[in-house]
Design a protein around this motif. Structure first.
Motif, PDB file in Angstrom:
ATOM      1  N   SER A 158       0.819  -1.226   0.000  1.00 37.83           N
ATOM      2  CA  SER A 158       0.000   0.000   0.000  1.00 37.83           C
ATOM      3  C   SER A 158       0.850   1.273   0.000  1.00 37.83           C
ATOM      4  CB  SER A 158      -0.933   0.000   1.210  1.00 37.83           C
ATOM      5  OG  SER A 158      -0.192  -0.122   2.407  1.00 37.83           O
ATOM      6  N   ALA A 159       2.168   1.132  -0.213  1.00 37.48           N
ATOM      7  CA  ALA A 159       3.065   2.302  -0.157  1.00 37.48           C
ATOM      8  C   ALA A 159       2.887   3.204  -1.372  1.00 37.48           C
ATOM      9  CB  ALA A 159       4.512   1.832  -0.061  1.00 37.48           C
ATOM     10  N   ILE A 160       3.023   4.512  -1.146  1.00 36.84           N
ATOM     11  CA  ILE A 160       3.042   5.471  -2.259  1.00 36.84           C
ATOM     12  C   ILE A 160       4.380   6.220  -2.313  1.00 36.84           C
ATOM     13  CG2 ILE A 160       0.532   5.765  -2.246  1.00 36.84           C
ATOM     14  CD1 ILE A 160       0.902   8.454  -0.856  1.00 36.84           C
ATOM     15  N   GLN A 161       5.193   6.037  -1.269  1.00 34.28           N
ATOM     16  CA  GLN A 161       6.534   6.631  -1.259  1.00 34.28           C
ATOM     17  C   GLN A 161       7.404   5.852  -0.285  1.00 34.28           C
ATOM     18  OE1 GLN A 161       8.166  10.140   1.026  1.00 34.28           O
ATOM     19  NE2 GLN A 161       7.605  11.230  -0.829  1.00 34.28           N
ATOM     20  N   PHE A 162       8.705   5.706  -0.609  1.00 34.23           N
ATOM     21  CA  PHE A 162       9.652   5.039   0.307  1.00 34.23           C
ATOM     22  C   PHE A 162      10.851   5.945   0.537  1.00 34.23           C
ATOM     23  CE2 PHE A 162      13.317   2.619   1.542  1.00 34.23           C
ATOM     24  CZ  PHE A 162      12.830   1.664   2.416  1.00 34.23           C
ATOM     25  N   LYS A 163      11.269   6.014   1.807  1.00 28.57           N
ATOM     26  CA  LYS A 163      12.490   6.755   2.158  1.00 28.57           C
ATOM     27  C   LYS A 163      13.270   5.981   3.199  1.00 28.57           C
ATOM     28  CE  LYS A 163      12.171  11.700   1.401  1.00 28.57           C
ATOM     29  NZ  LYS A 163      12.118  13.030   2.028  1.00 28.57           N
ATOM     30  N   MET A 173      -6.506   4.003   2.532  1.00 25.50           N
ATOM     31  CA  MET A 173      -7.610   3.079   2.232  1.00 25.50           C
ATOM     32  C   MET A 173      -7.092   1.714   1.801  1.00 25.50           C
ATOM     33  SD  MET A 173     -10.469   5.553   0.428  1.00 25.50           S
ATOM     34  CE  MET A 173      -9.373   6.528  -0.587  1.00 25.50           C
ATOM     35  N   ARG A 174      -6.032   1.706   0.994  1.00 30.44           N
ATOM     36  CA  ARG A 174      -5.470   0.436   0.534  1.00 30.44           C
ATOM     37  C   ARG A 174      -4.806  -0.324   1.679  1.00 30.44           C
ATOM     38  NH1 ARG A 174      -2.147   0.987  -4.986  1.00 30.44           N
ATOM     39  NH2 ARG A 174      -1.887  -1.219  -4.558  1.00 30.44           N
ATOM     40  N   PHE A 175      -4.210   0.400   2.625  1.00 28.21           N
ATOM     41  CA  PHE A 175      -3.559  -0.229   3.777  1.00 28.21           C
ATOM     42  C   PHE A 175      -4.582  -1.053   4.561  1.00 28.21           C
ATOM     43  CE2 PHE A 175      -2.080  -0.451   8.152  1.00 28.21           C
ATOM     44  CZ  PHE A 175      -0.718  -0.710   8.021  1.00 28.21           C
ATOM     45  N   GLU A 222       6.799   3.857  -9.136  1.00 29.15           N
ATOM     46  CA  GLU A 222       6.359   5.257  -9.127  1.00 29.15           C
ATOM     47  C   GLU A 222       6.144   5.676  -7.681  1.00 29.15           C
ATOM     48  OE1 GLU A 222       2.993   6.311 -11.660  1.00 29.15           O
ATOM     49  OE2 GLU A 222       3.343   4.430 -12.744  1.00 29.15           O
ATOM     50  N   GLN A 223       6.271   6.983  -7.408  1.00 28.91           N
ATOM     51  CA  GLN A 223       6.062   7.474  -6.045  1.00 28.91           C
ATOM     52  C   GLN A 223       5.325   8.812  -6.071  1.00 28.91           C
ATOM     53  OE1 GLN A 223       9.380   6.760  -3.153  1.00 28.91           O
ATOM     54  NE2 GLN A 223      10.624   6.518  -4.984  1.00 28.91           N
ATOM     55  N   ARG A 224       4.659   9.123  -4.963  1.00 24.29           N
ATOM     56  CA  ARG A 224       4.040  10.436  -4.783  1.00 24.29           C
ATOM     57  C   ARG A 224       4.882  11.260  -3.822  1.00 24.29           C
ATOM     58  NH1 ARG A 224      -2.198  11.713  -4.053  1.00 24.29           N
ATOM     59  NH2 ARG A 224      -1.270  13.731  -4.502  1.00 24.29           N
ATOM     60  N   GLU A 254      -2.827  11.245   1.355  1.00 28.06           N
ATOM     61  CA  GLU A 254      -3.418  10.086   2.036  1.00 28.06           C
ATOM     62  C   GLU A 254      -3.551   8.866   1.120  1.00 28.06           C
ATOM     63  OE1 GLU A 254      -5.646  10.017   5.141  1.00 28.06           O
ATOM     64  OE2 GLU A 254      -4.848  11.871   5.936  1.00 28.06           O
ATOM     65  N   GLY A 255      -3.123   9.001  -0.145  1.00 23.93           N
ATOM     66  CA  GLY A 255      -3.224   7.857  -1.043  1.00 23.93           C
ATOM     67  C   GLY A 255      -2.848   8.235  -2.465  1.00 23.93           C
ATOM     68  N   TRP A 256      -2.939   7.241  -3.362  1.00 20.25           N
ATOM     69  CA  TRP A 256      -2.602   7.469  -4.765  1.00 20.25           C
ATOM     70  C   TRP A 256      -3.564   8.456  -5.429  1.00 20.25           C
ATOM     71  CZ3 TRP A 256       1.881   6.406  -6.634  1.00 20.25           C
ATOM     72  CH2 TRP A 256       2.603   5.279  -6.228  1.00 20.25           C
ATOM     73  N   ASN A 257      -4.848   8.271  -5.174  1.00 22.01           N
ATOM     74  CA  ASN A 257      -5.849   9.002  -5.961  1.00 22.01           C
ATOM     75  C   ASN A 257      -6.686   9.989  -5.163  1.00 22.01           C
ATOM     76  OD1 ASN A 257      -5.193   7.435  -8.317  1.00 22.01           O
ATOM     77  ND2 ASN A 257      -6.272   5.722  -7.367  1.00 22.01           N
TER      78      ASN A 257
END
Length: 623
Positions: free
Chosen positions: A76-81, A101-103, A237-239, A299-302
């Motif tokens: 459910s990740a949208i960014q990694f650091k 929501m996906r989490f 891809e990341q946000r 809070e999410g991709w979309n």
């Protein structure tokens, strides 16, 4: 409906409850998860992120032990650091921004696919206890469910009270009712209870923000992931997140509402998290600071919803709104909902054993915020350990305890039950005295074999870990055994402004230099050939570099841990009475009688017990 008898009943479906239910069921125990709303399983009540300083290490430990948090976080990740990369590897901490929501959806789906696990939606209003042993729970509808063990993971719901300015109302989370009955049951049978507070910021409409006025915070160029398993992949891809700042104007606007703040007018008496204070608390405590960072997190991709990290508050809604409008990029902000504070019941964790079973009631376990902790990761790790131990108890197997030199989870639980906590407990790397051993990169080496013996990790996971370990050990040996000439070495050293060598020597010595990296060593054809021929993966490369560069520190910490284990081996008899040890301080006798540590080592960590008190105990034990 559901069966009336279970091995394990888990009360609450947050991060602790979800991990507890998964662990117990995966270990073969017939398990029931009861929660007030099945749509909100593993809900991210606060920020949409997992991991961070020390917390990322915990998520990797949960994954190595066979828990689900790492897998769900990756999916459910949208960014990694990877945080703290400029420091040593003991400080490197993985963190993801999550699609909220996906989490929750991924958690729900994974739990539904877990054998031995049933679900039921209702409020648990009390416990069934016979002769100091838990035998089940009763619901608000009067239904009785019998169980051999019960795990309470009630989060902020026990008599939860939400505050927004002068207004307050019962609730466990925004839009959800509080849970009642359990605290009263526990207090009646002798448990000590207390109150704690936490808070959350406003959520806003991203369409109303001007991101051009903020500083972009992208993810890593080469993102990693949490889970050691191959079922999840790094992000392609990341946000981005963004950063803005408060100002003196913002602070002045917030101060206008201080007389209406429950933080300052006496409406809230309980203690909040020291390391995640509300914005009003920050302005009050750090009056010399003219600005504070705000992280604007999607809070999410979309979704268009954003979380304003750093602006946690319980001020009146109109004060929150007016002040936030004065922040750069927020001039036209629209609220989804205001920030709020919440007070809830907790039980001082000194009432627990290392297994998280209560001392007063046999078969009853506490995990998560009920123990005075804060944070998804801290809760999830306790849930996992409670689920494991509840299942082991039912199966009449030996209890499972992690030592302080084996896992951050071990540090967390030992801190809680030995020292207790009067404010929401949050994990930091500084809490672990063996943090060079407890790195995020080696959690699988530390814990996979233990998980396999428990029946949580499969054979494939164990083999994958053993292969990686063998690869890195063999590669370290290669560097120790392979020589390099000055003609080969000096061009690489000169490129990094490192002193040249005048004679041939082992590669290990060159690699051990602080400014020489694995990337530099790959300039040697022998190294690159070895990597290609042996198909060495990124994690094994990283492991090899750490083992070479930090071998001295690692060895030193191992030696210190071995010394500690000698004290761990000196057991203290059960229900030992310290009152007659007159040479020991009065405070030490009182604290030790209350905590009842199992070993001399644990006794030495009890708050108020001095080295002199331990000497007295050791002399007595020697007799």
């Amino acid at each position: 409906m559901f069966e009336s008898r279970y091995d394990v009943v888990v009360v609450g479906g947050g991060h602790a409850g979800s991990e507890a239910a998964a662990a117990a069921a995966n270990m073969g125990s017939k398990t029931l998860l009861i929660t007030m709303n099945l749509q909100n399983i593993a809900q991210m009540s606060c920020n949409p992120a997992m991991g961070g300083i020390a917390k990322g290490q915990i998520v990797r430990e949960i994954d190595a032990l066979g828990g689900y948090s790492g897998i769900v976080s990756d999916k459910s990740a949208i960014q990694f650091k990877m945080l703290n990369k400029s420091k040593g590897p003991a400080m490197w901490s993985p963190r993801v921004q999550s699609d909220r929501m996906r989490f929750a959806e991924e958690w729900r789906l994974m739990l539904e696919q877990t054998p031995n696990l049933d679900f039921y939606q209702e409020m648990v209003a009390g416990l069934l206890i016979e002769k100091n042993k838990v035998v089940g729970v009763k619901t608000s509808l009067g239904i009785e469910v019998y169980a051999k063990s019960v795990i309470l993971t009630n989060g902020t719901f026990l008599n939860g009270l939400i505050h927004i300015g002068e207004k307050n109302f019962g609730g466990g989370r925004s839009g959800e009712r509080a849970a009642t009955g359990i605290t009263e049951d526990l207090v009646n049978i002798g448990f000590e209870a207390g109150r704690m507070k936490t808070g959350t910021p406003p959520r806003v409409d991203g369409r109303s923000l001007d991101f051009s006025k903020m500083i972009e915070q992208p993810g890593d160029d080469d993102p990693a992931k949490f889970s050691y398993l191959d079922i999840t992949q790094p992000l392609k891809e990341q946000r981005s997140c963004h950063m803005s700042y408060t100002s003196e104007e913002v602070h002045d606007l917030l101060r206008e509402g201080f007389d209406r703040s429950p933080m300052f007018n006496g409406a809230i008496e309980s203690i909040g998290p020291r390391y995640c204070p509300s914005i009003e608390d920050k302005i009050n405590r750090f009056a010399d600071k003219d600005r504070h960072q705000l992280f604007v997190e999607p809070e999410g991709w979309n979704t268009i919803e954003y979380y304003i990290n750093g602006f946690s508050t319980s001020l009146p809604e109109e004060v929150q709104y007016k002040a936030l409008k004065a922040v750069k990029g927020f001039e036209n902000v629209k609220f989804f909902r205001p920030g709020y504070a919440i007070e809830y019941d907790y039980f001082p964790p000194t009432q627990l054993k290392h297994t998280l079973e209560t001392k007063l009631v046999d078969g009853l376990y506490f995990a998560g915020q009920i123990n005075g902790t804060t944070g998804y990761e801290e809760a999830a790790s306790q849930g996992l350990m409670a689920g494991i131990n509840a299942s082991l108890k039912v199966q009449e197997r030996e209890e499972f305890i992690l030592n302080r030199d084996e896992a951050y989870i071990g540090v967390l639980i030992d801190d809680l039950i030995t020292k207790g906590t009067e404010e929401p407990y949050r994990m930091f790397t500084s809490r672990a005295e063996y943090r060079t051993l407890l790195r995020q990169d080696n959690a699988d080496f530390r814990l996979t074999e233990k998980s396999y013996r428990l029946g949580l990790a499969g054979k494939d996971r164990l083999q994958k870990m053993e292969e990686k370990k063998q690869q890195s050990e063999d590669f370290v040996s290669f560097f120790k055994e392979t020589s390099v000439t000055p003609e080969e070495a000096n061009p690489v050293l000169e490129a990094k402004n490192s002193a040249a060598v005048s004679q041939s020597g082992k590669m290990f010595k060159i690699f051990a230099r602080p400014n020489i990296t694995m990337q530099d060593m790959r300039n040697f054809s022998a190294v690159e050939d070895y990597i290609q021929e042996n198909n060495i993966g990124q994690e094994a490369l990283e492991q090899t570099e750490i083992q070479i560069k930090y071998s001295g520190y690692i060895e030193k910490e191992k030696n210190n841990a071995d010394k500690l284990h000698r004290l761990e081996n000196i057991k203290i008899p059960e229900n030992f009475d310290y009152s007659h040890l007159q040479s020991m301080s009065m405070e030490a006798r009182e604290k030790l009688n209350k905590i009842q540590p199992k070993t001399v080592s644990q006794a030495s960590r009890v708050s108020g017990v001095s080295p002199a008190d331990i000497s007295v105990l050791l002399v007595y034990m020697g007799r």
